[in-house]
Design a protein around this motif. Structure first.
Motif, PDB file in Angstrom:
ATOM      1  N   GLY A 127     -14.925  -5.642  14.115  1.00 12.91           N
ATOM      2  CA  GLY A 127     -15.183  -7.063  14.290  1.00 12.91           C
ATOM      3  C   GLY A 127     -16.483  -7.471  13.638  1.00 12.91           C
ATOM      4  N   LYS A 128     -17.045  -8.575  14.110  1.00 10.63           N
ATOM      5  CA  LYS A 128     -18.233  -9.160  13.497  1.00 10.63           C
ATOM      6  C   LYS A 128     -19.374  -9.238  14.501  1.00 10.63           C
ATOM      7  CE  LYS A 128     -19.577 -13.030  10.587  1.00 10.63           C
ATOM      8  NZ  LYS A 128     -19.113 -14.225   9.898  1.00 10.63           N
ATOM      9  N   SER A 132     -22.711 -10.979  15.868  1.00 15.21           N
ATOM     10  CA  SER A 132     -23.203 -12.360  15.880  1.00 15.21           C
ATOM     11  C   SER A 132     -24.484 -12.470  15.067  1.00 15.21           C
ATOM     12  CB  SER A 132     -23.461 -12.820  17.312  1.00 15.21           C
ATOM     13  OG  SER A 132     -24.538 -12.083  17.859  1.00 15.21           O
ATOM     14  N   VAL A 176     -17.897  -9.782  18.316  1.00 15.30           N
ATOM     15  CA  VAL A 176     -16.559 -10.355  18.477  1.00 15.30           C
ATOM     16  C   VAL A 176     -15.587  -9.441  17.739  1.00 15.30           C
ATOM     17  CG1 VAL A 176     -15.074 -12.349  18.074  1.00 15.30           C
ATOM     18  CG2 VAL A 176     -17.494 -12.686  18.600  1.00 15.30           C
ATOM     19  N   ASP A 177     -14.626  -8.873  18.483  1.00 13.23           N
ATOM     20  CA  ASP A 177     -13.682  -7.945  17.866  1.00 13.23           C
ATOM     21  C   ASP A 177     -12.537  -8.686  17.184  1.00 13.23           C
ATOM     22  OD1 ASP A 177     -11.932  -8.668  19.911  1.00 13.23           O
ATOM     23  OD2 ASP A 177     -12.139  -6.796  21.008  1.00 13.23           O
ATOM     24  N   LYS A 178     -11.622  -7.940  16.588  1.00  8.40           N
ATOM     25  CA  LYS A 178     -10.501  -8.518  15.830  1.00  8.40           C
ATOM     26  C   LYS A 178      -9.567  -9.344  16.712  1.00  8.40           C
ATOM     27  CE  LYS A 178     -11.463  -6.837  11.793  1.00  8.40           C
ATOM     28  NZ  LYS A 178     -11.842  -7.676  10.684  1.00  8.40           N
ATOM     29  N   ASP A 179      -9.564  -9.109  18.019  1.00 10.18           N
ATOM     30  CA  ASP A 179      -8.731  -9.877  18.948  1.00 10.18           C
ATOM     31  C   ASP A 179      -9.457 -11.110  19.479  1.00 10.18           C
ATOM     32  OD1 ASP A 179      -6.720  -7.956  18.695  1.00 10.18           O
ATOM     33  OD2 ASP A 179      -7.544  -6.758  20.337  1.00 10.18           O
ATOM     34  N   ASN A 180     -10.595 -11.472  18.855  1.00 13.44           N
ATOM     35  CA  ASN A 180     -11.448 -12.601  19.257  1.00 13.44           C
ATOM     36  C   ASN A 180     -12.004 -12.445  20.669  1.00 13.44           C
ATOM     37  OD1 ASN A 180     -11.408 -13.990  16.831  1.00 13.44           O
ATOM     38  ND2 ASN A 180      -9.494 -15.024  17.358  1.00 13.44           N
ATOM     39  N   ARG A 181     -12.169 -11.210  21.108  1.00 17.75           N
ATOM     40  CA  ARG A 181     -12.794 -10.947  22.403  1.00 17.75           C
ATOM     41  C   ARG A 181     -14.289 -10.754  22.170  1.00 17.75           C
ATOM     42  NH1 ARG A 181     -11.100  -6.403  26.875  1.00 17.75           N
ATOM     43  NH2 ARG A 181     -12.538  -7.152  28.463  1.00 17.75           N
ATOM     44  N   SER A 182     -15.081 -11.466  22.924  1.00 19.13           N
ATOM     45  CA  SER A 182     -16.533 -11.411  22.760  1.00 19.13           C
ATOM     46  C   SER A 182     -17.131 -10.387  23.724  1.00 19.13           C
ATOM     47  CB  SER A 182     -17.129 -12.792  23.025  1.00 19.13           C
ATOM     48  OG  SER A 182     -18.512 -12.766  22.819  1.00 19.13           O
ATOM     49  N   GLU A 225     -19.352  -7.675   9.122  1.00 23.52           N
ATOM     50  CA  GLU A 225     -18.148  -7.054   9.660  1.00 23.52           C
ATOM     51  C   GLU A 225     -18.429  -5.558   9.778  1.00 23.52           C
ATOM     52  OE1 GLU A 225     -15.023  -8.285  10.447  1.00 23.52           O
ATOM     53  OE2 GLU A 225     -15.662 -10.339  10.093  1.00 23.52           O
TER      54      GLU A 225
END
Length: 118
Positions: free
Chosen positions: A49-50, A52, A59-65, A81
């Motif tokens: 993920g990315k 911040s 924030v992972d690939k599933d948009n979980r923070s 990334e």
């Protein structure tokens, strides 16, 4: 001699009762609170993920923070990334980073930029 044997037996009995008193009241239950490391997953998981911009969340690939318990591990990777090996605490939405790798796509881009500068 009988008194010595009786005292030894009584002492052994008391010691065994003290040891049993420290045991859990139910099978599988402990008297101690789990430590922070035990609450987190025992095995490191891989997350992509990315990071911040402030370097305190991921924030992972599933948009979980995820909140970082050790943000200093990702210093210099803000906004990038990455792929992490981390212990996760899903109850707190928190991860403890073990290792960091730049994403392959970003490594290629940065290499191309470096070559263009030459």
């Amino acid at each position: 001699m009988k008194k010595l044997m009786l005292i030894s037996f009584a002492l052994a009995l008391v010691m065994s009762l003290l040891a049993l008193a420290q045991e859990a009241t139910k099978p599988g239950e402990t008297n101690q609170e789990p430590t922070k490391a035990e609450k987190a997953s025992a095995k490191a998981v891989s997350l992509s993920g990315k990071v911040s911009a402030d370097g305190k969340t991921f924030v992972d690939k599933d948009n979980r923070s995820w909140t970082l318990s050790n943000p200093e591990a990702l210093k210099g990777h803000e906004g990038h990334e990455v792929t992490l090996k981390a212990h996760e605490d899903a109850a707190k939405n928190e991860i403890h980073v073990v290792s960091v790798k730049m994403a392959k796509g970003e490594m290629k881009e940065s290499t191309k930029k470096d070559e263009m500068k030459k």
